[in-house]
Scaffold this motif. Structure first.
Motif, short mmCIF file in Angstrom:
data_model
loop_
_atom_site.label_atom_id
_atom_site.label_comp_id
_atom_site.label_asym_id
_atom_site.label_seq_id
_atom_site.Cartn_x
_atom_site.Cartn_y
_atom_site.Cartn_z
N ILE A 194 -21.93 1.72 10.97
CA ILE A 194 -20.75 1.58 10.12
C ILE A 194 -20.45 0.10 9.88
CG2 ILE A 194 -18.25 1.94 10.00
CD1 ILE A 194 -19.77 4.50 9.58
N ASP A 195 -20.20 -0.24 8.63
CA ASP A 195 -19.70 -1.57 8.29
C ASP A 195 -18.18 -1.53 8.31
OD1 ASP A 195 -22.00 -3.12 7.89
OD2 ASP A 195 -22.32 -2.30 5.91
N PHE A 196 -17.56 -2.45 9.03
CA PHE A 196 -16.10 -2.54 9.12
C PHE A 196 -15.66 -3.84 8.47
CE2 PHE A 196 -12.07 -3.70 11.04
CZ PHE A 196 -11.38 -2.50 11.15
N GLY A 242 -13.99 1.83 14.22
CA GLY A 242 -15.27 1.81 13.52
C GLY A 242 -16.01 0.50 13.63
N SER A 243 -15.33 -0.54 14.09
CA SER A 243 -15.97 -1.85 14.14
C SER A 243 -17.09 -1.92 15.17
CB SER A 243 -14.92 -2.94 14.44
OG SER A 243 -14.29 -2.70 15.69
N ILE A 280 -14.08 0.99 6.05
CA ILE A 280 -15.34 1.34 6.70
C ILE A 280 -16.24 2.08 5.71
CG2 ILE A 280 -14.36 1.45 9.02
CD1 ILE A 280 -14.35 4.51 8.79
N ARG A 281 -17.53 1.82 5.83
CA ARG A 281 -18.49 2.58 5.03
C ARG A 281 -19.81 2.66 5.78
NH1 ARG A 281 -19.71 -1.42 -0.12
NH2 ARG A 281 -20.40 -3.25 1.02
N LEU A 326 -13.61 8.52 10.59
CA LEU A 326 -14.88 7.88 10.92
C LEU A 326 -16.06 8.84 10.71
CD1 LEU A 326 -16.34 5.39 12.11
CD2 LEU A 326 -15.93 6.36 14.37
#
Length: 304
Positions: free
Chosen positions: A159-161, A153-154, A274-275, A137
């Protein structure tokens, strides 16, 4: 105006703009830190403008640097897109993708996606950073990895999950173990055997501790290890049984290991991509991301 800088100088600037650190940026473009500094100085001299403010701890962009960083990113992305479009194969050192992932996804999931990606884009270099969930993460959040494969990470605002699958925790044991003959096993049944657990610093341990809080007769560990893959090595050596995510288990044809579904309660985890929310993936990284989405169900496995 004569152009007194080259593509390598732009790549160096992009690296330090993203990482905010000369040492890490130099490592990212695979040159020494003195050589990296010379590239940045050459670029600033050619442009006649200061791009970076440097302190002993961090590097930040000037106003001119921030504007130039956006333009450099667009320029390199356009170039990368053009090269990716030539016969569908990348042919440039621009095409390097770094993916961070939890080790339990590597052997029987990530590797399958990479094989497919390599067949389509054989000249793109891939870097795999396998680490614990929190480290994965952080690597994505800091821009050290293009994106990650993780089960946390959501809930992070930056962060986009993108969920890929839900997997169940299973009991891992040897084929000659008494539990191997069962169709399912409860958590309390595991307490009768030497239990191997991941360490408290593991994201999987936190998930399991939360799911099993207050459960009477839950198994107590005899051995602990940092990573799920290490647990499987200890199980294979006959030192006990372990609870692991189903993705970490080898296929049904493995000569020594077998998995048995765990119940009472059933514990699952959601694995996803994740990004960083503010980051646009390069075309090469986007291609790999798309392959994960397309191949989100690992071969021969069912999400539970």
């Amino acid at each position: 105006m004569a152009i007194n800088f080259d593509l390598n100088d732009l790549l160096a600037f992009r690296a330090v703009a993203e990482l905010g650190n000369f040492r890490r940026a130099a490592e990212a473009v695979h040159i020494s830190q003195p050589a990296f500094s010379r590239r940045i100085e050459k670029l600033e001299q050619a442009l006649g403008a200061k791009l970076l403010e440097r302190t002993t701890r961090r590097v930040s962009l000037t106003a001119v640097g921030r504007d130039f960083a956006r333009k450099v990113q667009q320029l390199l992305d356009d170039l990368d897109t053009t090269l990716l479009g030539i016969r569908g194969i990348a042919a440039t050192r621009l095409s390097e993708v770094t993916i961070a992932c939890v080790p339990s996804t590597v052997y029987y999931y990530l590797s399958r996606v990479i094989v497919r990606y390599r067949e389509s884009y054989p000249k793109i270099r891939l870097r795999v950073f396998d680490a614990g969930a929190n480290e994965v993460l952080n690597a994505v959040a800091r821009g050290e990895a293009d994106f990650g494969l993780n089960f946390i990470g959501s809930q992070e605002p930056d962060i986009d999950f993108h969920p890929l699958l839900e997997e169940r925790f299973v009991a891992a044991c040897r084929r000659d173990h008494p539990l191997a003959r069962k169709r399912s096993v409860s958590w309390t049944e595991l307490a009768a055997y030497d239990f191997i657990a991941v360490a408290k610093s593991s994201g999987n341990r936190l998930l399991l501790d939360q799911a099993l809080a207050g459960l009477p007769g839950r198994p107590e560990s005899v051995y602990e290890a940092q990573h799920v893959t290490t647990l499987l090595g200890l199980v294979e050596a006959g030192l006990g049984v372990a609870a692991v995510p189903s993705l970490a288990m080898p296929g049904k044809d493995h000569p020594l290991l077998v998995s048995v579904p765990l119940q009472d309660p059933v514990v699952t985890r959601h694995v996803g991509l994740i990004r960083r929310r503010s980051r646009t993936l390069s075309p090469a990284a986007q291609q790999l991301w798309d392959f994960f989405v397309e191949m989100k169900q690992p071969a021969g496995r069912k999400a539970r």
